[in-house]
Scaffold this motif. Structure first.
Motif, PDB file in Angstrom:
ATOM      1  N   HIS A 243      -4.003   5.092  -0.125  1.00  0.00           N
ATOM      2  CA  HIS A 243      -3.868   4.412   1.059  1.00  0.00           C
ATOM      3  C   HIS A 243      -3.948   5.066   2.333  1.00  0.00           C
ATOM      4  CE1 HIS A 243      -1.927   0.000   1.547  1.00  0.00           C
ATOM      5  NE2 HIS A 243      -2.701   0.556   2.622  1.00  0.00           N
ATOM      6  N   GLY A 244      -4.886   4.413   3.208  1.00  0.00           N
ATOM      7  CA  GLY A 244      -5.296   4.763   4.524  1.00  0.00           C
ATOM      8  C   GLY A 244      -4.206   4.593   5.505  1.00  0.00           C
ATOM      9  N   ALA A 245      -3.673   5.720   6.260  1.00  0.00           N
ATOM     10  CA  ALA A 245      -2.433   5.343   6.934  1.00  0.00           C
ATOM     11  C   ALA A 245      -2.924   4.579   8.454  1.00  0.00           C
ATOM     12  CB  ALA A 245      -1.888   6.741   7.661  1.00  0.00           C
ATOM     13  N   GLU A 246      -4.232   4.480   8.491  1.00  0.00           N
ATOM     14  CA  GLU A 246      -4.499   3.615   9.836  1.00  0.00           C
ATOM     15  C   GLU A 246      -5.358   2.318   9.257  1.00  0.00           C
ATOM     16  OE1 GLU A 246      -3.499   4.913  12.402  1.00  0.00           O
ATOM     17  OE2 GLU A 246      -3.005   6.647  11.706  1.00  0.00           O
ATOM     18  N   ASP A 247      -4.806   1.973   8.103  1.00  0.00           N
ATOM     19  CA  ASP A 247      -5.748   0.677   7.556  1.00  0.00           C
ATOM     20  C   ASP A 247      -5.275  -0.440   8.434  1.00  0.00           C
ATOM     21  OD1 ASP A 247      -6.521  -1.726   6.225  1.00  0.00           O
ATOM     22  OD2 ASP A 247      -6.643  -0.590   4.364  1.00  0.00           O
ATOM     23  N   GLY A 248      -6.287  -1.058   9.001  1.00  0.00           N
ATOM     24  CA  GLY A 248      -6.016  -2.062  10.166  1.00  0.00           C
ATOM     25  C   GLY A 248      -5.813  -3.688   9.441  1.00  0.00           C
ATOM     26  N   VAL A 249      -6.299  -3.749   8.355  1.00  0.00           N
ATOM     27  CA  VAL A 249      -6.050  -5.086   7.457  1.00  0.00           C
ATOM     28  C   VAL A 249      -4.796  -5.029   6.459  1.00  0.00           C
ATOM     29  CG1 VAL A 249      -7.614  -4.756   5.768  1.00  0.00           C
ATOM     30  CG2 VAL A 249      -7.052  -6.921   6.573  1.00  0.00           C
ATOM     31  N   ASP A 250      -4.832  -3.723   5.862  1.00  0.00           N
ATOM     32  CA  ASP A 250      -3.666  -3.822   4.682  1.00  0.00           C
ATOM     33  C   ASP A 250      -2.967  -2.315   4.630  1.00  0.00           C
ATOM     34  OD1 ASP A 250      -2.510  -4.148   2.307  1.00  0.00           O
ATOM     35  OD2 ASP A 250      -4.234  -3.870   0.946  1.00  0.00           O
ATOM     36  N   PRO A 251      -1.971  -2.430   5.902  1.00  0.00           N
ATOM     37  CA  PRO A 251      -1.332  -1.155   5.965  1.00  0.00           C
ATOM     38  C   PRO A 251      -0.394  -0.493   4.992  1.00  0.00           C
ATOM     39  CG  PRO A 251      -0.409  -3.346   7.216  1.00  0.00           C
ATOM     40  CD  PRO A 251      -1.369  -3.729   6.443  1.00  0.00           C
ATOM     41  N   PRO A 252      -0.072   0.572   4.961  1.00  0.00           N
ATOM     42  CA  PRO A 252       0.492   1.459   3.826  1.00  0.00           C
ATOM     43  C   PRO A 252       1.865   0.983   3.304  1.00  0.00           C
ATOM     44  CG  PRO A 252      -0.404   2.953   5.382  1.00  0.00           C
ATOM     45  CD  PRO A 252      -0.606   1.667   6.215  1.00  0.00           C
ATOM     46  N   ALA A 253       2.439   0.029   4.332  1.00  0.00           N
ATOM     47  CA  ALA A 253       3.745  -0.546   3.980  1.00  0.00           C
ATOM     48  C   ALA A 253       3.687  -1.671   2.743  1.00  0.00           C
ATOM     49  CB  ALA A 253       4.316  -1.432   4.928  1.00  0.00           C
ATOM     50  N   ASN A 254       2.246  -2.244   2.820  1.00  0.00           N
ATOM     51  CA  ASN A 254       2.059  -3.199   1.580  1.00  0.00           C
ATOM     52  C   ASN A 254       2.078  -2.525   0.349  1.00  0.00           C
ATOM     53  OD1 ASN A 254       1.668  -4.825   3.688  1.00  0.00           O
ATOM     54  ND2 ASN A 254      -0.483  -4.938   3.749  1.00  0.00           N
ATOM     55  N   SER A 255       1.655  -1.234   0.232  1.00  0.00           N
ATOM     56  CA  SER A 255       1.673  -0.560  -1.439  1.00  0.00           C
ATOM     57  C   SER A 255       2.896   0.221  -1.549  1.00  0.00           C
ATOM     58  CB  SER A 255       0.439   0.293  -1.379  1.00  0.00           C
ATOM     59  OG  SER A 255       0.585   1.149  -0.651  1.00  0.00           O
ATOM     60  N   GLU A 256       4.050   0.049  -0.763  1.00  0.00           N
ATOM     61  CA  GLU A 256       5.176   0.978  -0.780  1.00  0.00           C
ATOM     62  C   GLU A 256       5.886   0.477  -2.381  1.00  0.00           C
ATOM     63  OE1 GLU A 256       7.532   0.730   2.425  1.00  0.00           O
ATOM     64  OE2 GLU A 256       6.391   1.938   3.713  1.00  0.00           O
ATOM     65  N   GLY A 257       5.933  -0.637  -2.815  1.00  0.00           N
ATOM     66  CA  GLY A 257       6.492  -1.129  -4.044  1.00  0.00           C
ATOM     67  C   GLY A 257       5.553  -1.278  -5.177  1.00  0.00           C
ATOM     68  N   CYS A 258       4.350  -0.787  -5.031  1.00  0.00           N
ATOM     69  CA  CYS A 258       3.392  -1.225  -6.040  1.00  0.00           C
ATOM     70  C   CYS A 258       3.655  -0.464  -7.406  1.00  0.00           C
ATOM     71  CB  CYS A 258       1.965  -1.079  -5.615  1.00  0.00           C
ATOM     72  SG  CYS A 258       1.453   0.909  -5.163  1.00  0.00           S
ATOM     73  N   ALA A 259       4.396   0.648  -7.377  1.00  0.00           N
ATOM     74  CA  ALA A 259       4.713   1.264  -8.450  1.00  0.00           C
ATOM     75  C   ALA A 259       5.204   0.369  -9.753  1.00  0.00           C
ATOM     76  CB  ALA A 259       5.588   2.476  -8.365  1.00  0.00           C
ATOM     77  N   LEU A 260       5.761  -0.844  -9.462  1.00  0.00           N
ATOM     78  CA  LEU A 260       6.279  -1.737 -10.382  1.00  0.00           C
ATOM     79  C   LEU A 260       5.283  -2.144 -11.137  1.00  0.00           C
ATOM     80  CD1 LEU A 260       8.921  -3.621  -8.019  1.00  0.00           C
ATOM     81  CD2 LEU A 260       9.437  -1.799  -9.718  1.00  0.00           C
ATOM     82  N   HIS A 261       3.977  -2.141 -10.812  1.00  0.00           N
ATOM     83  CA  HIS A 261       3.008  -2.673 -11.730  1.00  0.00           C
ATOM     84  C   HIS A 261       2.189  -1.820 -12.489  1.00  0.00           C
ATOM     85  CE1 HIS A 261       3.108  -6.605  -9.361  1.00  0.00           C
ATOM     86  NE2 HIS A 261       3.184  -5.831  -8.001  1.00  0.00           N
ATOM     87  N   PHE A 262       2.698  -0.563 -12.545  1.00  0.00           N
ATOM     88  CA  PHE A 262       1.981   0.369 -13.196  1.00  0.00           C
ATOM     89  C   PHE A 262       3.207   1.009 -14.190  1.00  0.00           C
ATOM     90  CE2 PHE A 262      -0.150   0.095  -9.292  1.00  0.00           C
ATOM     91  CZ  PHE A 262      -1.512  -0.054  -9.590  1.00  0.00           C
ATOM     92  N   THR A 263       2.671   1.078 -15.292  1.00  0.00           N
ATOM     93  CA  THR A 263       3.449   1.774 -16.710  1.00  0.00           C
ATOM     94  C   THR A 263       3.145   2.931 -17.142  1.00  0.00           C
ATOM     95  OG1 THR A 263       2.686   0.559 -18.173  1.00  0.00           O
ATOM     96  CG2 THR A 263       4.076  -0.454 -17.114  1.00  0.00           C
TER      97      THR A 263
END
Length: 296
Positions: A243-263
């Protein structure tokens, strides 16, 4: 770069192929609004390391064409996943490493979730990219809604006309907003902007952003895949999220909890100084991640 045309499912897909034919397959998938040139810094080291590198133009981009004039110019997520699976079948690729961002990351996540036996490992920018279309009615925070202005614009006929008549300028603005620290030159942009001249680019893009918000029907041929995706399937294959730290449309905070979707085996890396167009801005994390997954 030279490409070959591969008949795969609903498309004749333009594909750039690199590395030895008997190498471990790695399929690299670009996003919106971009094309295969985004991987130019990733391909050479992978090919030199012995990978068979497959870089397709997605539906609606560059030389890729729909085979049947009657086919819905659909940009829905199921179409992107089906295209990737069909391309792997057409090329005789039984199992591959998949890497992608934005639309390409969505295609890679879908194949990894629904056909895990076909995927050795996944590198996905910004996390779990399978859309929750059923939940799209729920509003996000105002700041996040603001960053999606282009999606709402394309829900209007004015927006469609704006993209049709000024596609290069429209997409150039998105690049500036989404990767604000990247020193993009006009010459570099022109190489990719030519792909937006595809005759089906506008229709495919508009359908993508309308379908994801339940404002356009999907392709009936893809209903089964969409039904499976509506259950938000988890991804069990080894995965690295970048995740790019400077992403202007999808900032890193949006993927902070994404581990729940990966087993399966999983790690997430935020890449400093990088925006949304990650592969061209920072090729090395992609190269390193794919090499890491190749030996699991």
């Amino acid at each position: 770069m030279p490409h070959v045309m591969v008949t795969a499912g609903a498309l004749d897909v333009a594909v750039e192929l690199h590395g030895p034919r008997d190498g471990q397959p790695a399929v690299l998938l670009h996003g919106f609004p971009d094309d295969v040139r985004t991987w130019d810094g990733v391909v050479p080291p992978l090919a030199a390391a012995g990978f068979r590198v497959v870089v397709p133009y997605l539906r609606g981009y560059g030389p890729t064409r729909y085979r049947d004039p009657a086919t819905l110019r659909s940009g829905q997520q199921a179409a992107l996943g089906a295209d990737l699976l069909a391309l792997m079948d057409a090329l005789g690729i039984g199992r591959a490493l998949l890497a992608g961002y934005d639309w390409g990351g969505r295609a890679a996540c879908i194949v990894a979730a629904l056909w895990p036996d076909r995927v050795r490992g996944l590198v996905s920018a910004t996390g779990y990219n399978i859309q929750d279309i059923g939940g799209s009615i729920r509003p996000a925070a105002p700041e996040r809604e603001l960053s999606y202005w282009y999606q709402w614009y394309l829900h209007t006929e004015r927006g469609v006309a704006g993209l049709e008549t000024g596609r290069a300028a429209f997409c150039r603005l998105l690049w500036r907003l989404w990767s604000p620290t990247y020193p993009l030159t006009e010459a570099e942009y022109a190489l990719t902007a030519a792909s937006f001249d595809n005759p089906d680019f506008v229709a495919t893009v508009v359908h993508s952003y309308r379908h994801r918000h339940r404002a356009a029907p999907g392709d009936p041929a893809l209903e089964d895949i969409e039904a499976r995706l509506a259950r938000r399937p988890r991804i069990a294959v080894p995965t690295i999220v970048l995740h790019g730290a400077e992403d202007g449309v999808d900032p890193p905070a949006n993927s902070e909890g994404c581990a729940l979707h990966f087993t399966g085996p999983f790690r997430r890396e935020v890449v400093a100084g990088v925006g949304h167009f990650m592969p061209r801005e920072a090729p090395q994390p992609w190269v390193a991640s794919l090499q890491e997954l190749s030996v699991r």
